[in-house]
Design an enzyme around this catalytic site. Structure first.
Site, PDB file in Angstrom:
ATOM      1  N   GLU A   6     129.671  26.660  15.025  1.00 45.62           N
ATOM      2  CA  GLU A   6     128.909  27.904  15.156  1.00 45.62           C
ATOM      3  C   GLU A   6     127.611  27.657  15.909  1.00 45.62           C
ATOM      4  O   GLU A   6     127.211  28.438  16.765  1.00 45.62           O
ATOM      5  CB  GLU A   6     128.604  28.491  13.765  1.00 45.62           C
ATOM      6  CG  GLU A   6     128.033  29.908  13.798  1.00 45.62           C
ATOM      7  CD  GLU A   6     126.516  29.995  13.776  1.00 45.62           C
ATOM      8  OE1 GLU A   6     125.997  31.123  13.873  1.00 45.62           O
ATOM      9  OE2 GLU A   6     125.829  28.961  13.676  1.00 45.62           O
TER      10      GLU A   6
ATOM     11  N   HIS B 105     116.579  25.654  10.691  1.00 44.09           N
ATOM     12  CA  HIS B 105     116.813  24.614  11.700  1.00 44.09           C
ATOM     13  C   HIS B 105     115.817  23.458  11.610  1.00 44.09           C
ATOM     14  O   HIS B 105     115.395  22.898  12.626  1.00 44.09           O
ATOM     15  CB  HIS B 105     116.849  25.200  13.117  1.00 44.09           C
ATOM     16  CG  HIS B 105     118.129  25.932  13.400  1.00 44.09           C
ATOM     17  ND1 HIS B 105     118.545  26.256  14.665  1.00 44.09           N
ATOM     18  CD2 HIS B 105     119.093  26.383  12.566  1.00 44.09           C
ATOM     19  CE1 HIS B 105     119.711  26.882  14.598  1.00 44.09           C
ATOM     20  NE2 HIS B 105     120.051  26.984  13.326  1.00 44.09           N
TER      21      HIS B 105
END
Lengths: 338, 338
Positions: free
Chosen positions: B203, B310
């Protein structure tokens, strides 16, 4: 590896908060006479086989770089300031400990950051630590302004002889001194475990006045920049190439006679050594040299990568070189005509 | 299993995009309990449970952001490129695992602050200037590591205050945990639904796996669960939902509005915490490819808010994952016989 390195690195002691170190060191100096001065420095007098002509002091600092809590926001985030020279880049997105609490340094997600700011690191004053508290009141149950903040503690041996640890600067120096205090040495020596080096050489200033040596050897960690894409002299010094004997840094011009004698001693005993190829950094020698009526100083350092980050890296071979060199330096300096 | 334990097991695995083997094995272990498990051509792991009712697809991507090795320098350092949207600001001095012939420990190189100009010190290094120190010579490094190997953050799972936890790759192990928990909830309820769960690959490198995995499933409804932005300092209320506010139900042009509305109604009816998230265009999740595949699938996106997306210190509140799991279960139970 010296048996004291790992336990010393695993203790927390940001400048001014060295209590845990003091306790550990005192429980590992045997019956040797010692005193603790008003600042918290430990001064140990170790008897040797002989009394030297020159009084010798060996010094390492107990404190480490870290942070201090300055406040708590209404929504429960911790504001903080650096204690010692910490690079803002290494703290961003890292884990920290405040007492028993784990915290993380927050990062505004890259997805929500403007394109031209994607590599900008905020100033430390604009960063926040998140301990998971939902508001100020909850955070206050665990954290108060003035509390020390530590990098996460991971002691790792990796690659071929490399060691990564929080506070290797300067717990390695402390470990070398503890090993010597627990062994036999040739000449009487005073060992000082000093506080607050990272905030301006504070402890060493007081300890050197008290000891008033003729010669002081400072055991330190120094900047090695032997990383990818760095060539030649820009490396400053390199891991696994030996003990670093400095002739000058940003703070101190080291005694020429001691430098020459140290280099000669290393050569004669086949101990790997190197010097720094850039005048950078500074350490307790700068304060010790000018304490009281002054003394001759030299620094012997462990070359360390990533100094002042969450974990610096040293090499086992350099540790061995330093441990061999220091007893030889005591012998060489003891009867030196100054 | 307690949702924190599920999440911990998943977060402790690694699976940088295109190399999801370790997390895939862990995922299979969880899914086997609920139905037949298979792996598709790209590597996505699916669980299928037969049922006489409508067919529901739950998608959660199982890959994580990281780095990919692009070269080995003469000194044995590894040069890298990003694999997914890795935030360069989080790399300095970070500890990593290189997935070579065996897992190899490494540290991302950083220059010490003493040797940096002021302009350098407030910018993250460019990707081409980043290298990993694994402590080996070039020859030894080449034995262990090859160009193309993946690199993940070495950052463990830790509990902060209350039910707030911190780890690398909570994006999107939180979504996987919600899907597994949803299956658990349904296994205790009477349900005729046919259910497929896809833990899809890649993804983070362009939503590659989700659409393919969904293609031949021909589900009546797709529920995509992923992470979104939590309120934190520097993130506007408009872009985020508070931690602890429950499931984030997405509304937007590409999503099925009736599904989103139904999810909102069910959340209110069952007293499950929720907020509305608006996606004005494509969603940036696997939904984008799933909804237009195989002639079109009615699709909704249900997310949990996380902080520091992230980074190695992603933070999530377990009750938000539980809310997503419950809401997906209620949706399936309410629509299965319609």
């Amino acid at each position: 590896m010296n048996r004291f390195v790992k336990p010393l690195c695993e203790l927390n002691g940001v400048s001014g908060d060295e209590g845990a170190l003091r306790k550990y060191i005192l429980s590992n100096i045997g019956d040797n006479p010692y005193k603790i001065d008003n600042l918290g420095n430990i001064i140990v007098d170790k008897k040797g086989r002989k009394t030297p002509k020159n009084k010798i002091m060996i010094s390492a600092h107990m404190d480490e770089v870290g942070f201090i809590v300055t406040g708590i926001t209404d929504d429960g985030y911790i504001k903080f300031a650096p204690v010692g020279g910490v690079d803002a880049r290494v703290i961003f997105s890292k884990r920290v400990r405040i007492g028993e609490k784990v915290g993380v340094v927050c990062v505004v997600p890259i997805h929500l950051t403007d394109k031209d700011k994607k590599r900008d690191i905020p100033k430390i004053k604009d960063m926040y630590i998140d301990i998971g508290a939902s508001d100020k009141k909850q955070a206050q149950q665990f954290v108060s302004p003035g509390d020390s903040v530590y990098f996460e503690n991971d002691f790792v041996c990796y690659g071929e002889g490399f060691v990564r640890a929080k506070a290797l600067d300067d717990r390695f120096g402390c470990a070398v001194m503890l090993e010597m205090i627990n062994g036999e040495i040739e000449y009487d020596t005073t060992f000082t475990f000093v506080v607050q080096e990272e905030v301006g050489l504070v402890g060493a200033t007081a300890a050197a006045y008290t000891v008033s040596p003729d010669i002081a050897i400072v055991l330190e960690s120094t900047t090695a920049n032997d990383v990818a894409d760095v060539e030649g002299l820009d490396k400053v010094c390199s891991l696994s190439e030996g003990a670093v004997i400095s002739f000058m840094d940003s703070r101190t011009v080291y005694d020429k006679l001691l430098y020459d004698t140290a280099v000669k001693t290393a050569h004669e005993n086949n101990i790997p050594w190197q010097t720094k190829t850039r005048i950078a950094g500074g350490n307790d020698a700068g304060a010790i040299q000018v304490a009281g009526s002054g003394c001759k100083v030299i620094a012997v350092s462990l070359p360390s990568r990533y100094l002042h980050s969450a974990g610096c890296v040293g090499h086992i071979d350099d540790m061995k070189s330093i441990e061999k060199l220091i007893p030889k330096l005591i012998e060489a300096f003891a009867e030196l005509d100054l | 299993m307690e949702i924190g334990r599920i999440l911990e097991k998943l977060c402790t695995c690694d699976g940088v995009s295109g190399c999801e083997d370790s997390v895939a094995e862990c995922a299979k272990g969880f899914l086997r309990e609920f139905g037949a498990v298979s792996v598709d051509k790209l590597g996505s792991v699916s669980m299928h449970r037969e049922g006489s009712g409508k067919h529901f697809l739950i998608d959660a991507h199982m890959d994580q952001i990281g780095l990919i090795v692009t070269g080995i320098t003469d000194d044995g350092f590894l040069k890298v490129s990003r694999c997914g949207g890795t935030d360069l600001r989080t790399l300095t001095a970070a500890q990593v695992t290189v997935w070579g012939k065996k897992p190899v420990y490494g540290i991302i190189c950083s220059k010490p602050p003493h040797l940096m100009s002021d302009e350098e010190s407030d910018k993250a290094a460019k990707c081409e200037d980043i290298a990993i120190d694994i402590g080996f010579s070039k020859e030894k490094a080449q034995e262990l590591v090859s160009v193309g190997d993946r690199v993940s953050f070495a950052a463990g799972f830790e509990r902060l205050e209350g039910d707030i936890v911190c780890s690398k790759s909570i994006d999107n192990r939180a979504g996987m945990a919600a899907a597994i928990r949803c299956l658990e909830i349904l296994s205790h309820r009477e349900s005729t639904a046919e259910i497929t769960v896809n833990f899809s690959v890649q993804e983070e490198t362009g939503c590659t796996g989700g659409g393919v995995a969904a293609f031949d499933k021909r589900a009546d409804f797709a529920l995509v669960t992923d992470v979104s932005f939590a309120k934190q300092p520097g993130v506007s209320e408009n872009d985020s939902s508070p931690m602890g506010s429950g499931a984030m139900i997405a509304f937007g042009p590409v999503l099925d509005t009736q599904m989103s509305k139904e999810l909102e109604r069910l959340a209110r009816y069952n007293k499950i915490g929720y907020t509305i998230e608006v996606c004005p265009g494509r969603t940036g999740t696997n939904a984008d490819n799933i909804l237009s595949g195989a002639g079109g699938v009615k699709t909704a996106v249900i997310s949990m808010p996380i902080k520091n997306m992230h980074t190695p210190v992603e933070v999530v509140k377990l009750s938000d994952i539980e809310a997503v799991a419950q809401l997906m279960a209620e949706f399936i139970l309410s629509k299965e016989v319609e």
